[in-house]
Design a protein around this motif. Structure first.
Motif, PDB file in Angstrom:
ATOM      1  N   CYS A 149     -43.581  15.211  10.495  1.00 38.64           N
ATOM      2  CA  CYS A 149     -43.595  14.479   9.226  1.00 38.64           C
ATOM      3  C   CYS A 149     -42.203  13.927   8.922  1.00 38.64           C
ATOM      4  CB  CYS A 149     -44.022  15.391   8.077  1.00 38.64           C
ATOM      5  SG  CYS A 149     -45.629  16.196   8.298  1.00 38.64           S
ATOM      6  N   MET A 150     -42.179  12.879   8.114  1.00 42.32           N
ATOM      7  CA  MET A 150     -40.929  12.365   7.567  1.00 42.32           C
ATOM      8  C   MET A 150     -40.709  13.054   6.224  1.00 42.32           C
ATOM      9  SD  MET A 150     -39.726   8.461   6.667  1.00 42.32           S
ATOM     10  CE  MET A 150     -39.540   8.012   8.403  1.00 42.32           C
ATOM     11  N   ARG A 151     -39.564  13.712   6.067  1.00 38.33           N
ATOM     12  CA  ARG A 151     -39.326  14.549   4.895  1.00 38.33           C
ATOM     13  C   ARG A 151     -38.451  13.831   3.882  1.00 38.33           C
ATOM     14  NH1 ARG A 151     -36.650  20.649   5.011  1.00 38.33           N
ATOM     15  NH2 ARG A 151     -35.884  20.667   2.854  1.00 38.33           N
ATOM     16  N   PHE A 152     -38.836  13.960   2.603  1.00 32.24           N
ATOM     17  CA  PHE A 152     -38.045  13.435   1.498  1.00 32.24           C
ATOM     18  C   PHE A 152     -37.836  14.557   0.485  1.00 32.24           C
ATOM     19  CE2 PHE A 152     -40.070   9.635   3.204  1.00 32.24           C
ATOM     20  CZ  PHE A 152     -39.014   8.736   3.256  1.00 32.24           C
ATOM     21  N   ASP A 153     -36.581  14.838   0.141  1.00 35.32           N
ATOM     22  CA  ASP A 153     -36.243  15.847  -0.860  1.00 35.32           C
ATOM     23  C   ASP A 153     -35.959  15.149  -2.186  1.00 35.32           C
ATOM     24  OD1 ASP A 153     -35.623  18.725   0.567  1.00 35.32           O
ATOM     25  OD2 ASP A 153     -35.264  17.047   1.923  1.00 35.32           O
ATOM     26  N   LEU A 154     -36.806  15.387  -3.160  1.00 39.91           N
ATOM     27  CA  LEU A 154     -36.636  14.782  -4.476  1.00 39.91           C
ATOM     28  C   LEU A 154     -35.726  15.667  -5.320  1.00 39.91           C
ATOM     29  CD1 LEU A 154     -40.288  13.595  -5.213  1.00 39.91           C
ATOM     30  CD2 LEU A 154     -38.507  12.504  -3.861  1.00 39.91           C
ATOM     31  N   ARG A 155     -34.632  15.119  -5.791  1.00 43.27           N
ATOM     32  CA  ARG A 155     -33.647  15.886  -6.535  1.00 43.27           C
ATOM     33  C   ARG A 155     -34.044  16.026  -8.001  1.00 43.27           C
ATOM     34  NH1 ARG A 155     -28.240  12.667  -5.242  1.00 43.27           N
ATOM     35  NH2 ARG A 155     -29.631  10.994  -5.896  1.00 43.27           N
ATOM     36  N   ARG A 156     -33.436  16.998  -8.651  1.00 48.60           N
ATOM     37  CA  ARG A 156     -33.621  17.151 -10.094  1.00 48.60           C
ATOM     38  C   ARG A 156     -33.087  15.915 -10.815  1.00 48.60           C
ATOM     39  NH1 ARG A 156     -34.365  22.653 -11.705  1.00 48.60           N
ATOM     40  NH2 ARG A 156     -34.119  24.104  -9.959  1.00 48.60           N
ATOM     41  N   ILE A 157     -33.715  15.586 -11.937  1.00 45.67           N
ATOM     42  CA  ILE A 157     -33.259  14.454 -12.722  1.00 45.67           C
ATOM     43  C   ILE A 157     -32.055  14.886 -13.550  1.00 45.67           C
ATOM     44  CG2 ILE A 157     -33.957  12.675 -14.353  1.00 45.67           C
ATOM     45  CD1 ILE A 157     -35.523  12.717 -11.724  1.00 45.67           C
ATOM     46  N   GLU A 158     -30.999  14.100 -13.516  1.00 49.01           N
ATOM     47  CA  GLU A 158     -29.802  14.435 -14.285  1.00 49.01           C
ATOM     48  C   GLU A 158     -30.111  14.407 -15.776  1.00 49.01           C
ATOM     49  OE1 GLU A 158     -26.712  11.805 -13.183  1.00 49.01           O
ATOM     50  OE2 GLU A 158     -26.540  12.576 -11.130  1.00 49.01           O
ATOM     51  N   ALA A 159     -29.388  15.242 -16.521  1.00 48.72           N
ATOM     52  CA  ALA A 159     -29.658  15.367 -17.957  1.00 48.72           C
ATOM     53  C   ALA A 159     -29.465  14.042 -18.688  1.00 48.72           C
ATOM     54  CB  ALA A 159     -28.748  16.442 -18.555  1.00 48.72           C
ATOM     55  N   ALA A 160     -28.427  13.272 -18.310  1.00 47.57           N
ATOM     56  CA  ALA A 160     -28.196  11.992 -18.988  1.00 47.57           C
ATOM     57  C   ALA A 160     -29.353  11.024 -18.766  1.00 47.57           C
ATOM     58  CB  ALA A 160     -26.884  11.383 -18.491  1.00 47.57           C
ATOM     59  N   SER A 161     -29.841  10.940 -17.530  1.00 48.18           N
ATOM     60  CA  SER A 161     -30.987  10.067 -17.243  1.00 48.18           C
ATOM     61  C   SER A 161     -32.230  10.543 -17.966  1.00 48.18           C
ATOM     62  CB  SER A 161     -31.235  10.016 -15.735  1.00 48.18           C
ATOM     63  OG  SER A 161     -30.098   9.556 -15.043  1.00 48.18           O
ATOM     64  N   LEU A 162     -32.395  11.852 -18.053  1.00 50.31           N
ATOM     65  CA  LEU A 162     -33.563  12.406 -18.726  1.00 50.31           C
ATOM     66  C   LEU A 162     -33.522  12.103 -20.227  1.00 50.31           C
ATOM     67  CD1 LEU A 162     -36.010  13.894 -17.711  1.00 50.31           C
ATOM     68  CD2 LEU A 162     -34.854  16.052 -18.127  1.00 50.31           C
ATOM     69  N   VAL A 163     -32.329  12.176 -20.820  1.00 54.14           N
ATOM     70  CA  VAL A 163     -32.193  11.856 -22.244  1.00 54.14           C
ATOM     71  C   VAL A 163     -32.545  10.391 -22.494  1.00 54.14           C
ATOM     72  CG1 VAL A 163     -30.514  11.587 -24.106  1.00 54.14           C
ATOM     73  CG2 VAL A 163     -30.538  13.672 -22.749  1.00 54.14           C
ATOM     74  N   ASP A 164     -32.074   9.491 -21.632  1.00 55.14           N
ATOM     75  CA  ASP A 164     -32.398   8.068 -21.794  1.00 55.14           C
ATOM     76  C   ASP A 164     -33.898   7.827 -21.672  1.00 55.14           C
ATOM     77  OD1 ASP A 164     -29.715   7.582 -22.106  1.00 55.14           O
ATOM     78  OD2 ASP A 164     -29.392   7.012 -20.012  1.00 55.14           O
ATOM     79  N   HIS A 165     -34.514   8.510 -20.724  1.00 57.06           N
ATOM     80  CA  HIS A 165     -35.960   8.350 -20.518  1.00 57.06           C
ATOM     81  C   HIS A 165     -36.741   8.853 -21.741  1.00 57.06           C
ATOM     82  CE1 HIS A 165     -39.775   8.090 -18.448  1.00 57.06           C
ATOM     83  NE2 HIS A 165     -39.980   9.399 -18.593  1.00 57.06           N
ATOM     84  N   LEU A 166     -36.346   9.998 -22.274  1.00 58.23           N
ATOM     85  CA  LEU A 166     -37.024  10.535 -23.454  1.00 58.23           C
ATOM     86  C   LEU A 166     -36.791   9.650 -24.680  1.00 58.23           C
ATOM     87  CD1 LEU A 166     -36.239  14.359 -23.042  1.00 58.23           C
ATOM     88  CD2 LEU A 166     -38.341  13.161 -22.456  1.00 58.23           C
ATOM     89  N   ALA A 167     -35.600   9.081 -24.785  1.00 60.83           N
ATOM     90  CA  ALA A 167     -35.319   8.197 -25.924  1.00 60.83           C
ATOM     91  C   ALA A 167     -36.211   6.956 -25.884  1.00 60.83           C
ATOM     92  CB  ALA A 167     -33.843   7.798 -25.911  1.00 60.83           C
ATOM     93  N   THR A 285     -21.456  12.656 -21.996  1.00 63.86           N
ATOM     94  CA  THR A 285     -22.666  13.444 -22.222  1.00 63.86           C
ATOM     95  C   THR A 285     -22.380  14.783 -22.897  1.00 63.86           C
ATOM     96  OG1 THR A 285     -22.530  14.454 -20.021  1.00 63.86           O
ATOM     97  CG2 THR A 285     -23.757  12.392 -20.211  1.00 63.86           C
ATOM     98  N   VAL A 286     -21.106  15.147 -23.049  1.00 67.40           N
ATOM     99  CA  VAL A 286     -20.744  16.416 -23.677  1.00 67.40           C
ATOM    100  C   VAL A 286     -20.923  16.294 -25.193  1.00 67.40           C
ATOM    101  CG1 VAL A 286     -18.882  18.072 -24.064  1.00 67.40           C
ATOM    102  CG2 VAL A 286     -19.147  16.985 -21.838  1.00 67.40           C
ATOM    103  N   ALA A 287     -21.605  17.258 -25.784  1.00 62.41           N
ATOM    104  CA  ALA A 287     -21.829  17.247 -27.225  1.00 62.41           C
ATOM    105  C   ALA A 287     -20.518  17.492 -27.962  1.00 62.41           C
ATOM    106  CB  ALA A 287     -22.859  18.305 -27.613  1.00 62.41           C
TER     107      ALA A 287
END
Length: 559
Positions: A149-167, A285-287
């Motif tokens: 098989c051809m393998r692809f490792d999907l990484r965790r979504i960075e917090a900054a990108s996740l915040v933009d997506h949720l917004a 991204t730091v509060a």
């Protein structure tokens, strides 16, 4: 997905993919996008790296009703019969699309027999079939399957990108939410888009109007960030009583004890990072709370204090999670950390002990100086004399110098040569030679079951214990004669003889430990730390080789 894009453009498509990553990062969604790319007709006559999403096939795949795209949950279809049913359908051509795409979710749940049944099809698949496997535990997939098989490792979504997506989602859904609340949701999701959406939906449902930070913290059982900084500051200041009061307020407000310890760990990591990388304060991204409190606390804390706090909290977190009363266990962790904060760093402890011992050493040296002056003339007359120490020279002492036993001198013996005609000057050298001659059993018997009565080059007189083999003398004599090129006579005596080599080594080790335990500096350390004990004694030279300390040649005593 650059690899997949290049493969589509070059027409070199693999017949099997493995998508791996943590839960909720889009493995199944990516598998459906691959199915659309293989069957999309809105971008041309062949597979495309940019499916249109509007053609008949893309819409059918999005709505999970495409006849040629089959999804199977391996968690509920683990047996070989389920795989055989899938394989039987592979040989038939697709009905409407270009490819028949089989998406197998949680593929690691398949049984070993099911994987074996799948191997042949993966090795020689029909040209119209394609497999896409999704898993969170890629290590449980057999290597024979992964290699096909051809393998692809999907990484965790960075917090900054996740915040933009949720917004963006909140804007589309007309959900009012504070920016800091989105930060909390993104951190709690730990890189999982699905988890973040679930938490956001839960927060929007619970909130009456705008989703506030306090509402999200209450929902997740988290403590207020400013209160957490106050708790950490108190405990690192050694105010255990005040820290327990602050902890009680947090738990009373709904915070879970284990999450409080987790937050303390996160704050300790943040402060340590600020000590190492001060520019982290400039991260957008730091509060603001982390920026203000972190800069102030990091400036007043040392690195040893932070690393010690990290170790105590990390060990305490496991205790809290496994304890029958998590609240009581968390309080014990806070008390332990509060009292540890008052302890000086290890380097300071060693310095104090060394200074305390130096006074006693200086007094003893003064008393001995007169005796040294009286013996100096005799030593010079005898041709002796110590090498002078250069003025201003310094040495790093690995351990306090211990007096040697009276009447003993260091034995210097070069390594014996494993060659024909070598000289063996004592019985221990004979045992070493036997081991070099690939006779470990005989060497072990010589150390444990034999007492030396007399020794001279070419002749050894031994007393054999009850466990010794009767043919040991003949075997040893032949081995020595063959290895050294001279005749050796091994005789057996009934005399008592000396203790065995192992008994001598054990006795020397006991005497060595006793001398070390009686040393003033060691006694001072044991008295300073009640309950402490000597676990291991290592040579100072070996510590120098590993870089643990620097040892001067004249101070190679061990501790």
């Amino acid at each position: 997905m650059r690899t997949l894009t290049n493969a589509i453009r070059a027409g070199r498509l693999p017949h099997a993919f493995v998508l791996t990553g943590v839960r909720g990062v889009g493995k199944t969604s990516t598998a459906r996008i691959i199915a659309k790319a293989m069957n999309c007709t809105g971008r041309g006559d062949g597979p495309t790296e940019d499916p249109c999403g509007a053609c008949e096939h893309c819409v059918a795949i999005s709505e999970d009703r495409h006849v040629d795209v089959l999804e199977m949950d391996a968690a509920s279809h683990t047996g070989v019969d389920d795989i055989r049913e899938l394989i039987d359908g592979v040989r038939y051509a697709p009905v409407t699309g270009r490819y028949k795409v089989y998406i197998v979710d949680e593929v690691h749940m398949l049984s070993r027999n099911a994987f074996n049944a799948l191997l042949k099809t993966l090795e020689e698949p029909p040209p119209h079939a394609m497999f896409v496997f999704a898993t969170t535990e890629v290590r449980r997939i057999p290597v024979t399957v992964l290699s096909r098989c051809m393998r692809f490792d999907l990484r965790r979504i960075e917090a900054a990108s996740l915040v933009d997506h949720l917004a963006r989602i909140c804007e589309l859904e007309a959900v009012r939410i504070e920016k800091s609340a989105l930060d909390i949701v993104a951190r709690a999701a730990e890189g999982s888009v699905r988890d973040s959406l679930s938490l956001l939906d839960q927060a929007a449902t619970l909130a009456d109007g705008e989703v506030s930070v306090a509402r999200v913290r209450d929902m997740l059982g988290l403590a207020d960030r400013a209160q957490m900084y106050e708790l950490l500051e108190r405990v690192l200041r050694g105010d255990a009583a005040g820290a327990l009061g602050a902890f009680g307020e947090l738990v009373g407000a709904g915070a879970e004890p284990d999450l409080v310890v987790e937050d303390l760990l996160a704050l300790t990591h943040w402060l340590t990072r600020l000590k190492v990388v001060p520019d982290s304060l400039g991260d957008p991204t730091v509060a603001e709370t982390d920026r203000a409190h972190g800069e102030r606390m990091a400036a007043g804390l040392s690195m040893p204090a932070l690393t010690r706090a990290w170790q105590i909290l990390l060990k305490g977190l496991n205790e809290v999670r496994s304890a029958p009363s998590p609240g009581a266990a968390a309080e014990m962790v806070i008390v332990r950390l509060g009292y540890a904060a008052n302890l000086p760093p290890p380097a300071e402890i060693v310095r104090r002990l060394t200074e305390a011992d130096s006074g006693a050493t200086a007094t003893a040296a003064g008393d001995a100086s007169n005796a040294g002056d009286r013996t100096a003339g005799a030593s010079t007359a005898a041709g002796g004399g110590a090498s002078p120490v250069p003025a201003g020279s310094a040495a790093t002492v690995a351990a306090p110098s211990l007096p040697r036993e009276s009447g003993t001198a260091p034995i210097v013996r070069s390594a014996p040569e494993p060659a024909h005609g070598r000289a063996l000057t004592d019985f221990e050298a004979v045992v070493d030679f036997v081991r070099e001659m690939k006779e470990p059993i005989l060497a072990t018997e010589l150390r444990n079951n034999v007492r030396l009565v007399g020794f001279e080059p070419g002749r050894i007189e031994l007393r054999l214990d009850d466990k010794a083999r009767p043919d040991l003398p003949g075997h040893l004599g032949g081995l020595l004669s063959e290895g050294t090129g001279r005749r050796w006579v091994i005789s057996v005596s009934r005399a008592e003889g000396a203790p065995t080599l192992n008994q001598q080594a054990e006795s020397a080790e006991r005497d060595r430990r006793t001398r070390i335990e009686r040393h003033p500096l060691v006694r001072k350390a044991l008295d300073t730390f009640p309950g402490a004990e000597i676990r291991d004694i290592r040579e100072a030279a070996s510590l120098a080789d590993t870089g643990e300390m620097s040892v001067a040649p004249e101070e190679e005593e061990d501790l």
